[in-house]
Design a protein around this motif. Structure first.
Motif, PDB file in Angstrom:
ATOM      1  N   GLY A 161       0.810  -1.206   0.000  1.00  0.00           N
ATOM      2  CA  GLY A 161       0.000   0.000   0.000  1.00  0.00           C
ATOM      3  C   GLY A 161       0.845   1.258   0.000  1.00  0.00           C
ATOM      4  N   THR A 162       1.974   1.210   0.707  1.00  0.00           N
ATOM      5  CA  THR A 162       2.871   2.359   0.741  1.00  0.00           C
ATOM      6  C   THR A 162       3.413   2.663  -0.652  1.00  0.00           C
ATOM      7  OG1 THR A 162       3.517   1.973   3.031  1.00  0.00           O
ATOM      8  CG2 THR A 162       5.046   3.236   1.669  1.00  0.00           C
ATOM      9  N   ALA A 163       3.807   1.626  -1.368  1.00  0.00           N
ATOM     10  CA  ALA A 163       4.341   1.821  -2.717  1.00  0.00           C
ATOM     11  C   ALA A 163       3.276   2.423  -3.633  1.00  0.00           C
ATOM     12  CB  ALA A 163       4.841   0.490  -3.277  1.00  0.00           C
ATOM     13  N   ARG A 167       2.994   6.720  -5.269  1.00  0.00           N
ATOM     14  CA  ARG A 167       2.805   7.223  -6.633  1.00  0.00           C
ATOM     15  C   ARG A 167       1.844   8.415  -6.636  1.00  0.00           C
ATOM     16  NH1 ARG A 167       2.940   1.486  -7.866  1.00  0.00           N
ATOM     17  NH2 ARG A 167       0.665   1.358  -8.013  1.00  0.00           N
ATOM     18  N   VAL A 168       0.820   8.331  -5.789  1.00  0.00           N
ATOM     19  CA  VAL A 168      -0.125   9.446  -5.677  1.00  0.00           C
ATOM     20  C   VAL A 168       0.543  10.636  -5.002  1.00  0.00           C
ATOM     21  CG1 VAL A 168      -2.377  10.159  -4.769  1.00  0.00           C
ATOM     22  CG2 VAL A 168      -2.041   7.801  -5.532  1.00  0.00           C
ATOM     23  N   ARG A 169       1.259  10.366  -3.925  1.00  0.00           N
ATOM     24  CA  ARG A 169       1.940  11.429  -3.169  1.00  0.00           C
ATOM     25  C   ARG A 169       2.908  12.201  -4.050  1.00  0.00           C
ATOM     26  NH1 ARG A 169       6.757  11.699  -1.102  1.00  0.00           N
ATOM     27  NH2 ARG A 169       7.158   9.472  -1.411  1.00  0.00           N
ATOM     28  N   GLN A 170       3.671  11.476  -4.861  1.00  0.00           N
ATOM     29  CA  GLN A 170       4.673  12.134  -5.702  1.00  0.00           C
ATOM     30  C   GLN A 170       4.046  12.971  -6.808  1.00  0.00           C
ATOM     31  OE1 GLN A 170       7.098   8.818  -6.927  1.00  0.00           O
ATOM     32  NE2 GLN A 170       7.808   8.440  -4.841  1.00  0.00           N
ATOM     33  N   ILE A 247      -6.166   9.271  -9.722  1.00  0.00           N
ATOM     34  CA  ILE A 247      -5.753   8.614  -8.494  1.00  0.00           C
ATOM     35  C   ILE A 247      -5.935   7.103  -8.596  1.00  0.00           C
ATOM     36  CG2 ILE A 247      -6.263   8.378  -6.025  1.00  0.00           C
ATOM     37  CD1 ILE A 247      -6.970  11.347  -6.012  1.00  0.00           C
ATOM     38  N   VAL A 248      -7.065   6.660  -9.129  1.00  0.00           N
ATOM     39  CA  VAL A 248      -7.294   5.216  -9.289  1.00  0.00           C
ATOM     40  C   VAL A 248      -6.219   4.608 -10.175  1.00  0.00           C
ATOM     41  CG1 VAL A 248      -8.854   3.508 -10.308  1.00  0.00           C
ATOM     42  CG2 VAL A 248      -9.788   5.323  -8.865  1.00  0.00           C
ATOM     43  N   SER A 249      -5.856   5.280 -11.246  1.00  0.00           N
ATOM     44  CA  SER A 249      -4.831   4.766 -12.147  1.00  0.00           C
ATOM     45  C   SER A 249      -3.483   4.630 -11.437  1.00  0.00           C
ATOM     46  CB  SER A 249      -4.687   5.696 -13.357  1.00  0.00           C
ATOM     47  OG  SER A 249      -3.644   5.261 -14.207  1.00  0.00           O
ATOM     48  N   LEU A 250      -3.109   5.602 -10.626  1.00  0.00           N
ATOM     49  CA  LEU A 250      -1.837   5.562  -9.927  1.00  0.00           C
ATOM     50  C   LEU A 250      -1.826   4.480  -8.833  1.00  0.00           C
ATOM     51  CD1 LEU A 250      -1.155   9.378  -9.615  1.00  0.00           C
ATOM     52  CD2 LEU A 250       0.215   7.741 -10.921  1.00  0.00           C
ATOM     53  N   LEU A 251      -2.978   4.193  -8.266  1.00  0.00           N
ATOM     54  CA  LEU A 251      -3.073   3.177  -7.213  1.00  0.00           C
ATOM     55  C   LEU A 251      -3.147   1.758  -7.769  1.00  0.00           C
ATOM     56  CD1 LEU A 251      -5.616   4.912  -4.794  1.00  0.00           C
ATOM     57  CD2 LEU A 251      -3.193   4.468  -4.322  1.00  0.00           C
ATOM     58  N   SER A 252      -3.497   1.629  -9.037  1.00  0.00           N
ATOM     59  CA  SER A 252      -3.717   0.293  -9.609  1.00  0.00           C
ATOM     60  C   SER A 252      -2.396  -0.375  -9.979  1.00  0.00           C
ATOM     61  CB  SER A 252      -4.602   0.391 -10.849  1.00  0.00           C
ATOM     62  OG  SER A 252      -3.943   1.113 -11.853  1.00  0.00           O
TER      63      SER A 252
END
Length: 252
Positions: A161-163, A167-170, A247-252
């Motif tokens: 989850g951190t990884a 991606r969203v954070r950056q 956001i969904v794309s970066l989390l997937s």
């Protein structure tokens, strides 16, 4: 709505005198702190709601679930943000949510110290009351590059989850840590653009969905799907729905 507000008033009357006072603190099984304020407020909420709605179910952080198969289910977190409460920071809140057949239809965030309150009802605009004034309305923000992102703590994610969150954070303009439910209230006030979190329980998010969506935002899981009692607890809240696909794309 009237009953939810009366319940919040009741809880606030218990919590306020204990804020910044000496409290006995225990460690729960998950090592999060519990205070007598949590327990006393939830007991009062349960008694009040059971008397008013004897056929409704109740789910709470401290005392579990009663009548969980009822058509209407109240979902309670008397102090969301216990660590903030214990350290004297008014970034916690009382959460009172109501599900109808598993769907969030009413949500209330109450900050009993600052006397700020957000009330969301499905299909209606979110109402915000505060001694300082203000109106609930999310702001436009179509890109993470210009977004204010918030998260309670980086510790809420596992390694995978951190990884994904990184991606969203950056991609975001800026990240603010802390806030628990208060950060979601700030989305509804147009001051924060997105919250991404994991490991939330139903009592952490049920009250937030009507508040966010009634202010013009969206709240989903990490796949962009509606939150349910069977969700994994991975949550996205955005003030502008245009942010959600990115956001969904970066989390997937």
């Amino acid at each position: 709505m009237t009953a939810a507000e009366a319940a919040a008033d009741l809880a606030g009357g218990i919590i306020r005198p204990l804020f910044r006072s000496g409290l006995l603190v225990e460690a729960k099984g998950d090592a999060s702190p519990v205070t007598e304020a949590d327990r006393a407020a939830e007991r009062a909420l349960r008694a009040f709601l059971t008397e008013r709605f004897p056929t409704h179910g109740i789910m709470g952080e401290e005392y579990g679930t009663e009548r969980g198969d009822a058509e209407y289910l109240w979902v309670l977190d008397p102090i969301d943000g216990t660590r903030a409460f214990l350290t004297g920071r008014p970034l916690f809140g009382t959460l009172i949510g109501l599900l109808h057949k598993g769907q969030p239809v009413l949500g209330l965030i109450d900050q009993p110290v600052t006397r700020e309150r957000w009330i969301g009802v499905a299909g209606q605009p979110t109402r915000f009351t505060s001694p300082m004034g203000g109106t609930a309305a999310c702001r436009p923000c179509a890109s993470l590059a210009t977004a204010e992102l918030s998260c309670t703590s980086p510790d809420i994610f596992d390694a995978a989850g951190t990884a994904r969150f990184d991606r969203v954070r950056q991609a975001a303009r800026r990240v603010t840590w802390g806030g628990d439910c208060y950060a979601y209230g700030l989305i509804a006030l147009g001051l924060v653009d997105a919250v991404v979190e994991g490991t939330l329980k139903p009592w952490d998010w049920a009250a937030l969905v009507p508040v966010i969506e009634g202010a013009g935002g969206r709240m989903t899981d990490w796949q962009g799907q509606a939150l349910t009692l069977h969700s994994k607890g991975e949550v996205i809240a955005v003030g502008d729905a245009a942010l959600l696909p990115e956001i969904v794309s970066l989390l997937s």
